[in-house]
Design an enzyme around this catalytic site. Structure first.
Site, PDB file in Angstrom:
ATOM      1  N   LYS A  15       0.829  -1.210   0.000  1.00  0.00           N
ATOM      2  CA  LYS A  15       0.000   0.000   0.000  1.00  0.00           C
ATOM      3  C   LYS A  15       0.863   1.260   0.000  1.00  0.00           C
ATOM      4  CE  LYS A  15      -2.068  -1.051   3.873  1.00  0.00           C
ATOM      5  NZ  LYS A  15      -1.316  -2.280   4.193  1.00  0.00           N
ATOM      6  N   ARG A 158      11.795  -0.881  10.882  1.00  0.00           N
ATOM      7  CA  ARG A 158      10.771  -0.519  11.857  1.00  0.00           C
ATOM      8  C   ARG A 158      10.748  -1.491  13.017  1.00  0.00           C
ATOM      9  NH1 ARG A 158       5.303   0.498   8.520  1.00  0.00           N
ATOM     10  NH2 ARG A 158       4.523  -0.647  10.329  1.00  0.00           N
ATOM     11  N   ARG A 169       0.303  -8.635  13.764  1.00  0.00           N
ATOM     12  CA  ARG A 169      -0.392  -7.706  12.856  1.00  0.00           C
ATOM     13  C   ARG A 169      -1.230  -8.446  11.824  1.00  0.00           C
ATOM     14  NH1 ARG A 169       4.773  -5.099  11.575  1.00  0.00           N
ATOM     15  NH2 ARG A 169       3.898  -4.068   9.765  1.00  0.00           N
TER      16      ARG A 169
HETATM   17  P1  ADP Z   1       1.647  -1.767   7.834  1.00  0.00           P
HETATM   18  O1  ADP Z   1       2.683  -1.168   6.946  1.00  0.00           O
HETATM   19  O2  ADP Z   1       2.083  -2.995   8.527  1.00  0.00           O
HETATM   20  O3  ADP Z   1       0.316  -1.927   7.162  1.00  0.00           O
HETATM   21  P2  ADP Z   1       1.106   0.735   9.209  1.00  0.00           P
HETATM   22  O4  ADP Z   1       2.329   1.541   9.020  1.00  0.00           O
HETATM   23  O5  ADP Z   1      -0.074   1.045   8.381  1.00  0.00           O
HETATM   24  O6  ADP Z   1       1.488  -0.802   9.072  1.00  0.00           O
HETATM   25  O7  ADP Z   1       0.663   0.762  10.729  1.00  0.00           O
HETATM   26  C1  ADP Z   1       1.586   0.532  11.778  1.00  0.00           C
HETATM   27  C2  ADP Z   1       0.846   0.475  13.104  1.00  0.00           C
HETATM   28  O8  ADP Z   1       0.169   1.725  13.350  1.00  0.00           O
HETATM   29  C3  ADP Z   1      -0.270  -0.571  13.185  1.00  0.00           C
HETATM   30  O9  ADP Z   1       0.228  -1.854  13.537  1.00  0.00           O
HETATM   31  C4  ADP Z   1      -1.159   0.024  14.280  1.00  0.00           C
HETATM   32  O10 ADP Z   1      -0.584  -0.162  15.566  1.00  0.00           O
HETATM   33  C5  ADP Z   1      -1.094   1.513  13.968  1.00  0.00           C
HETATM   34  N1  ADP Z   1      -2.167   1.925  13.032  1.00  0.00           N
HETATM   35  C6  ADP Z   1      -2.012   2.375  11.762  1.00  0.00           C
HETATM   36  N2  ADP Z   1      -3.197   2.663  11.205  1.00  0.00           N
HETATM   37  C7  ADP Z   1      -4.131   2.386  12.161  1.00  0.00           C
HETATM   38  C8  ADP Z   1      -5.558   2.450  12.191  1.00  0.00           C
HETATM   39  N3  ADP Z   1      -6.279   2.853  11.131  1.00  0.00           N
HETATM   40  N4  ADP Z   1      -6.183   2.074  13.341  1.00  0.00           N
HETATM   41  C9  ADP Z   1      -5.484   1.672  14.409  1.00  0.00           C
HETATM   42  N5  ADP Z   1      -4.146   1.564  14.444  1.00  0.00           N
HETATM   43  C10 ADP Z   1      -3.472   1.925  13.328  1.00  0.00           C
HETATM   44  P1  ADP Z   2       2.268  -1.782   3.224  1.00  0.00           P
HETATM   45  O1  ADP Z   2       2.256  -0.275   3.197  1.00  0.00           O
HETATM   46  O2  ADP Z   2       1.035  -2.366   2.585  1.00  0.00           O
HETATM   47  O3  ADP Z   2       2.520  -2.350   4.577  1.00  0.00           O
HETATM   48  P2  ADP Z   2       4.816  -1.542   1.779  1.00  0.00           P
HETATM   49  O4  ADP Z   2       4.522  -0.734   0.580  1.00  0.00           O
HETATM   50  O5  ADP Z   2       5.526  -0.887   2.906  1.00  0.00           O
HETATM   51  O6  ADP Z   2       3.457  -2.265   2.295  1.00  0.00           O
HETATM   52  O7  ADP Z   2       5.647  -2.839   1.306  1.00  0.00           O
HETATM   53  C1  ADP Z   2       6.123  -3.807   2.250  1.00  0.00           C
HETATM   54  C2  ADP Z   2       7.512  -4.285   1.827  1.00  0.00           C
HETATM   55  O8  ADP Z   2       7.412  -5.039   0.616  1.00  0.00           O
HETATM   56  C3  ADP Z   2       8.502  -3.163   1.527  1.00  0.00           C
HETATM   57  O9  ADP Z   2       9.770  -3.615   1.923  1.00  0.00           O
HETATM   58  C4  ADP Z   2       8.432  -2.994   0.012  1.00  0.00           C
HETATM   59  O10 ADP Z   2       9.658  -2.524  -0.534  1.00  0.00           O
HETATM   60  C5  ADP Z   2       8.149  -4.420  -0.441  1.00  0.00           C
HETATM   61  N1  ADP Z   2       7.261  -4.471  -1.626  1.00  0.00           N
HETATM   62  C6  ADP Z   2       6.284  -3.609  -1.987  1.00  0.00           C
HETATM   63  N2  ADP Z   2       5.672  -4.004  -3.130  1.00  0.00           N
HETATM   64  C7  ADP Z   2       6.267  -5.159  -3.487  1.00  0.00           C
HETATM   65  C8  ADP Z   2       6.101  -6.075  -4.596  1.00  0.00           C
HETATM   66  N3  ADP Z   2       5.156  -5.862  -5.536  1.00  0.00           N
HETATM   67  N4  ADP Z   2       6.908  -7.168  -4.643  1.00  0.00           N
HETATM   68  C9  ADP Z   2       7.856  -7.378  -3.688  1.00  0.00           C
HETATM   69  N5  ADP Z   2       8.061  -6.564  -2.627  1.00  0.00           N
HETATM   70  C10 ADP Z   2       7.297  -5.467  -2.537  1.00  0.00           C
END
Ligand code: ADP
Ligand code: ADP
Ligand code: ZN
Length: 214
Positions: A15, A158, A169
């Site tokens: 995302k 992270r 998660r």
């Molecule tokens: P990921 O990349 O794993 O999808 P995010 O960066 O979106 O993770 O979120 C990291 C953490 O921030 C989550 O595990 C949660 O603790 C908190 N968080 C993010 N968005 C939300 C939300 N919409 N509601 C509650 N907690 C959130």
């Molecule tokens: P989210 O925001 O949904 O948690 P991220 O965009 O941070 O996901 O992506 C999670 C990890 O996977 C990052 O290390 C990113 O560089 C890698 N990644 C993202 N898209 C792809 C893909 N299409 N194939 C392989 N790795 C990916």
């Protein structure tokens, strides 16, 4: 055209990676609750009747930060932008309801990626401490190890990208967020995207979907 885009999918689906491209290509604001919360990890929320006193205590465990905190952040962020890509919200039914009251949406993208792949993506993720750009030690390497291609900043892992928090998660996603997908299945502009392709291939599908739906 200032599209209002929601991007959904499990942790690690891509995302953030795709949202950055949407922001660049369509000129929309990237509104991400994860980044907003990380910038406010130590914020005092003890007056909001929550279990812990700061967002960081929820985040390091991989638990959801309480809705009162997150809803307010998103309401604030959306109040002064036209087009946006919203990433990381809503994560449960109550947040989806709160969002419905805040704004309409032109496009709802869902990134599908198999669970085994998510663990590898998250545990190998590296993030620029200065500009937030995402990398991966195997799948998306910077030109120079540990250094951001975009700005030269240092890359870090992270705190919640360790295996234990990643597993939690994914289970929180399964229990709380997966049911939210059904709420959007009939929404205008709803498109499921195969997220298990290279980032460039996913981007082709994402861009085409936004161009068709917005
Ligand atoms: P990921 O990349 O794993 O999808 P995010 O960066 O979106 O993770 O979120 C990291 C953490 O921030 C989550 O595990 C949660 O603790 C908190 N968080 C993010 N968005 C939300 C939300 N919409 N509601 C509650 N907690 C959130
Ligand atoms: P989210 O925001 O949904 O948690 P991220 O965009 O941070 O996901 O992506 C999670 C990890 O996977 C990052 O290390 C990113 O560089 C890698 N990644 C993202 N898209 C792809 C893909 N299409 N194939 C392989 N790795 C990916
Ligand atoms: Zn950077």
């Amino acid at each position: 055209m200032n599209p209002k885009i929601l991007i959904l999918g499990p942790p690690g689906a891509g995302k953030g990676t795709q949202s950055e491209r949407l922001a660049d290509d369509f000129g929309v604001e990237h509104v991400t609750t994860g980044d907003a919360l990380r910038a406010n990890k130590e914020m005092d929320i003890s007056d909001m009747d929550t279990e812990y006193d700061t967002p960081g205590e929820y985040m390091d465990r991989g638990d959801l930060v309480p809705d009162v905190v997150v809803d307010a952040m998103v309401g604030e962020a959306l109040s002064d932008v036209e087009g946006f890509v919203l990433d990381g919200y809503p994560r449960n039914g109550d947040q989806a309801e709160a969002l419905r009251e805040m704004t309409d949406l032109d496009v709802v993208l869902v990134l599908d990626v198999p669970e085994e792949e998510l663990v590898d993506r998250l545990t190998g993720r590296r993030v620029c401490e200065d500009c937030g750009t995402n990398y991966h030690v195997e799948f998306n390497r910077p030109e120079e190890e540990g250094v951001c291609d975009e700005c030269g900043g240092d890359l870090y892992q992270r705190e919640d990208d360790d295996e234990e928090s990643v597993r939690n998660r994914l289970s929180v996603y399964h229990d709380n967020t997966e049911p939210v997908l059904e709420l959007y299945a009939d929404h205008d502009g709803y498109v499921e995207i195969d997220g298990d392709q290279t980032p460039d291939e996913v981007w082709e599908d994402v861009r085409a979907a936004v161009e068709a739906e917005a």
